[in-house]
Structures are given as C-alpha cells and as structure tokens.
Write a protein that holds these residues in place. Structure first.
Motif, PDB file in Angstrom:
ATOM      1  N   LYS A   1      35.434  27.838  35.648  1.00  0.00           N
ATOM      2  CA  LYS A   1      36.106  29.404  35.753  1.00  0.00           C
ATOM      3  C   LYS A   1      35.253  30.221  35.977  1.00  0.00           C
ATOM      4  N   PRO A   2      34.680  31.689  36.976  1.00  0.00           N
ATOM      5  CA  PRO A   2      34.126  32.541  37.219  1.00  0.00           C
ATOM      6  C   PRO A   2      33.877  33.454  35.818  1.00  0.00           C
TER       7      PRO A   2
ATOM      8  N   ASN B   1      50.722  47.428  37.309  1.00  0.00           N
ATOM      9  CA  ASN B   1      49.771  46.616  37.743  1.00  0.00           C
ATOM     10  C   ASN B   1      49.474  45.732  37.333  1.00  0.00           C
ATOM     11  N   GLY B   2      50.163  44.619  36.758  1.00  0.00           N
ATOM     12  CA  GLY B   2      49.464  43.627  36.387  1.00  0.00           C
ATOM     13  C   GLY B   2      49.938  42.651  36.815  1.00  0.00           C
ATOM     14  N   ALA B   3      50.774  43.041  38.330  1.00  0.00           N
ATOM     15  CA  ALA B   3      51.278  41.230  39.304  1.00  0.00           C
ATOM     16  C   ALA B   3      50.277  40.427  39.469  1.00  0.00           C
ATOM     17  N   GLY B   4      50.816  39.292  39.244  1.00  0.00           N
ATOM     18  CA  GLY B   4      49.845  38.060  39.241  1.00  0.00           C
ATOM     19  C   GLY B   4      50.053  37.398  38.213  1.00  0.00           C
TER      20      GLY B   4
ATOM     21  N   ASP C   1      42.532  38.975  28.883  1.00  0.00           N
ATOM     22  CA  ASP C   1      41.716  39.854  27.805  1.00  0.00           C
ATOM     23  C   ASP C   1      40.609  40.652  28.453  1.00  0.00           C
ATOM     24  N   CYS C   2      41.380  41.545  27.654  1.00  0.00           N
ATOM     25  CA  CYS C   2      41.056  43.123  27.943  1.00  0.00           C
ATOM     26  C   CYS C   2      39.599  43.271  27.590  1.00  0.00           C
ATOM     27  N   THR C   3      38.650  42.340  27.687  1.00  0.00           N
ATOM     28  CA  THR C   3      37.304  42.430  27.045  1.00  0.00           C
ATOM     29  C   THR C   3      36.656  42.181  28.608  1.00  0.00           C
TER      30      THR C   3
ATOM     31  N   ILE D   1      39.365  43.750  35.287  1.00  0.00           N
ATOM     32  CA  ILE D   1      41.255  43.207  35.118  1.00  0.00           C
ATOM     33  C   ILE D   1      41.243  43.078  36.601  1.00  0.00           C
ATOM     34  N   GLU D   2      40.529  43.811  37.643  1.00  0.00           N
ATOM     35  CA  GLU D   2      40.798  43.244  38.515  1.00  0.00           C
ATOM     36  C   GLU D   2      40.024  42.546  38.942  1.00  0.00           C
ATOM     37  N   GLU D   3      39.180  42.393  38.728  1.00  0.00           N
ATOM     38  CA  GLU D   3      38.063  40.998  38.804  1.00  0.00           C
ATOM     39  C   GLU D   3      38.836  40.457  38.658  1.00  0.00           C
ATOM     40  N   VAL D   4      39.366  39.580  37.286  1.00  0.00           N
ATOM     41  CA  VAL D   4      40.584  39.008  37.295  1.00  0.00           C
ATOM     42  C   VAL D   4      41.707  38.571  37.234  1.00  0.00           C
ATOM     43  N   LYS D   5      42.263  39.568  37.730  1.00  0.00           N
ATOM     44  CA  LYS D   5      43.438  39.799  39.027  1.00  0.00           C
ATOM     45  C   LYS D   5      43.269  39.080  40.645  1.00  0.00           C
ATOM     46  N   LYS D   6      42.033  39.459  40.428  1.00  0.00           N
ATOM     47  CA  LYS D   6      41.790  39.102  42.376  1.00  0.00           C
ATOM     48  C   LYS D   6      42.000  37.491  42.395  1.00  0.00           C
ATOM     49  N   HIS D   7      40.794  37.409  41.504  1.00  0.00           N
ATOM     50  CA  HIS D   7      40.451  35.454  40.650  1.00  0.00           C
ATOM     51  C   HIS D   7      42.559  35.104  40.678  1.00  0.00           C
TER      52      HIS D   7
END
Length: 306
Positions: free
Chosen positions: A3-4, A271-274, A281-283, A286-292
């Motif tokens: 996991k990144p 904005n949570g598509a995907g 994890d709010c901490t 979220i954009e990085e997580v969604k991209k991954h």
C-alpha cells in the motif's frame, strides 16, 4: 503490491477547502445522528455552510438546541431543526425521521455518527454494557438505514455515511466492543453498496446506481467521548489501560474535527466516485487515495475494511 504512503492530513486542506463547496448541497436535506456535540456538531455546521438543510439529533436536549442555534446563526437562509431522541429506540427513530421529513423534506444525506466507547479489558466488561455499544454503533445505523433507504431508492439518489474507525482493521486492545462494532458497520457499508449497485439497475430499472455508501475514519479527534471512555472500574482495577492509551495518544497528531466534517461534505457533494463502499480514512489526502483506488483493478469481491 504494498500500500502506498498517502499524505497525512490533520485539518482542512486544499481538496476539502470549504470555499470549494459553497452551494454544492443546495436543496439537499441531511440528517446527522450524534450531532449535538463533537465531530457531529462540526459535520452539521459544514453541511449547512455548503447549502444543506440539516437535522441535528442527540439524546441531550440542551446540546441539540445549542448546536441548532449555532447552525441557524452561521449564515443567512440556513434551514435547521433539532430532534431529540435515543437512536437505539425504534419509536424514537421513527419519530425523528418523521419530524425531519415533515419539516425539511425527504432525506438526501444520512450520516450515522452517534457512538460510544469504553476502554476496559474484555474479561472485566458487563455483558449488557458491551452489547449496548453494538446497539448504538451497529443496530442503530442499520435500522435508520432501513427506514430511510426506500426514499433514496425511489429517487435513485442519496449519500449514506457511517462514522467508523481505523479500529475496524486493527486489533486495538481494551476496546473489543467498540472495535467489533466499527468492523461490523464498515463491512455493512461495503455490502450495502454492492447490493445497491445490483438492485438499482437490475430490479429498479435505473441506468446506474445513484446511491453512495461510505464509512469514515475521522482521526483520533480529542472529544468528550475520550474523556468519558474510562469508567471508574477501569481506573480502579485496570490502571494499566489508562497508561497504555496515554502512550498511544502521544503518538497521534492533533486531528481537528473539521477534517472529518469537510470530508463528509466532499463525499456528500458527489466527489467520492471510486471510493463507494469503502472505509475512507479522513487523515489521508483523499485525492491521492482516490487516484490510487481508481487506478487499481477492482477485485470481484471487495473488502470494505481494506
């Protein structure tokens, strides 16, 4: 594949900047349980600031009234009501849902945030108190979902968010009831999302499913829940629990309640598509997580707690 690492976030950051969401929830009705204080209070303030009409709920009348007034005073044109009741009581649940829909309209956003915790070794816990945690954090949100979901299915539109925890995927000692409850509601969110993805198309005839379900880890926010989580029995008979949790607390940065609040707005605004069905994890950015997540092949059978 490992996991990144995602950027740690402790407060509002560019992807969830409040200015981005002005008017994004206009015309939406949100019902948030456990919103008289703490994280829930920040969630309703953020939703209202983004244009939603909000229903504040809790067991303590004075807290619900105070937060309702704070929301109504936060901006002109804001619509808000307070509903007092026990989320574990079906009678109270039905009454609160009726009050919300009659006063504000059909519920578009359901956020089940009511929770409790007791830090105590399992062998010392009282069975009734242990299962009460499951009632508050599993039975209550699932039964509220049962009441409100048909409205969303008919319109093929809605957002459901359950306040969970990273404890859903960790063997956190001294909190068996809390951790089991968070694991259960996180798993429920993932399964419900998968069911809706099938039903809304195959059974209800919509082109796609328009209902999004999430669970969130808000971060280790220092709320009054943490202050009341150590009963006298723990203090008297298991002081090592308090010492252990104090050491763990020093390892965490100071997470702000606004972090979870504006993450909820981000998800409620579409904005949570995907990320549907997952523990968000709010901490972590979220954009990085969604991209991954969107770049990773989705397994046939998903794991909400992963």
């Amino acid at each position: 594949m490992s996991k990144p690492e995602f950027t740690l976030r402790t407060d509002v950051y560019p992807a969830i900047e409040p200015e981005l969401f002005k008017g994004s929830l206009n015309g939406k009705v949100a019902f948030v349980t456990g919103s008289g204080r703490g994280i829930g209070r920040e969630i309703v303030l953020a939703l209202a600031r983004s244009g939603a009409a909000v229903a504040i709920s809790g067991r303590t009348k004075s807290q619900v009234e105070e937060t309702t007034q704070a929301v109504l005073s936060s901006a002109s044109g804001v619509k808000a009501i307070g509903v007092v009741g026990d989320v574990c009581s079906r009678t109270d649940q039905e009454r609160m849902v009726k009050e919300v829909t009659e006063s504000l309209g059909p519920i578009d956003i359901l956020i089940c945030n009511a929770g409790t915790n007791t830090f105590m070794p399992f062998h010392m816990t009282d069975p009734d108190e242990w299962w009460k945690q499951m009632e508050i954090m599993v039975k209550s949100p699932t039964e509220l979902t049962r009441m409100i979901l048909p409205m969303m299915q008919k319109r093929n539109s809605g957002t459901i968010i359950y306040t969970s925890s990273r404890a859903a995927g960790a063997d956190l000692p001294w909190a068996a009831g809390y951790s089991c409850a968070k694991t259960a509601i996180t798993r429920f969110a993932g399964i419900l999302q998968n069911e809706l993805n099938i039903l809304q198309k195959d059974t209800f005839g919509h082109d796609t499913n328009g209902i999004s379900v999430f669970s969130i880890h808000p971060g280790e926010v220092k709320t009054k829940l943490h202050e009341t989580a150590f009963p006298q029995k723990t203090k008297d008979e298991a002081p090592y629990v308090i010492e252990h949790m104090a050491k763990m607390a020093k390892m965490h940065p100071d997470f702000k309640a606004e972090l979870a609040a504006w993450t909820c707005v981000y998800l409620s605004a579409g904005n949570g598509a995907g990320l549907e069905g997952r523990l968000v994890d709010c901490t972590r950015d979220i954009e990085e997580v969604k991209k991954h997540v969107t770049a990773t092949p989705r397994p046939r059978i998903t794991n909400a707690c992963g």
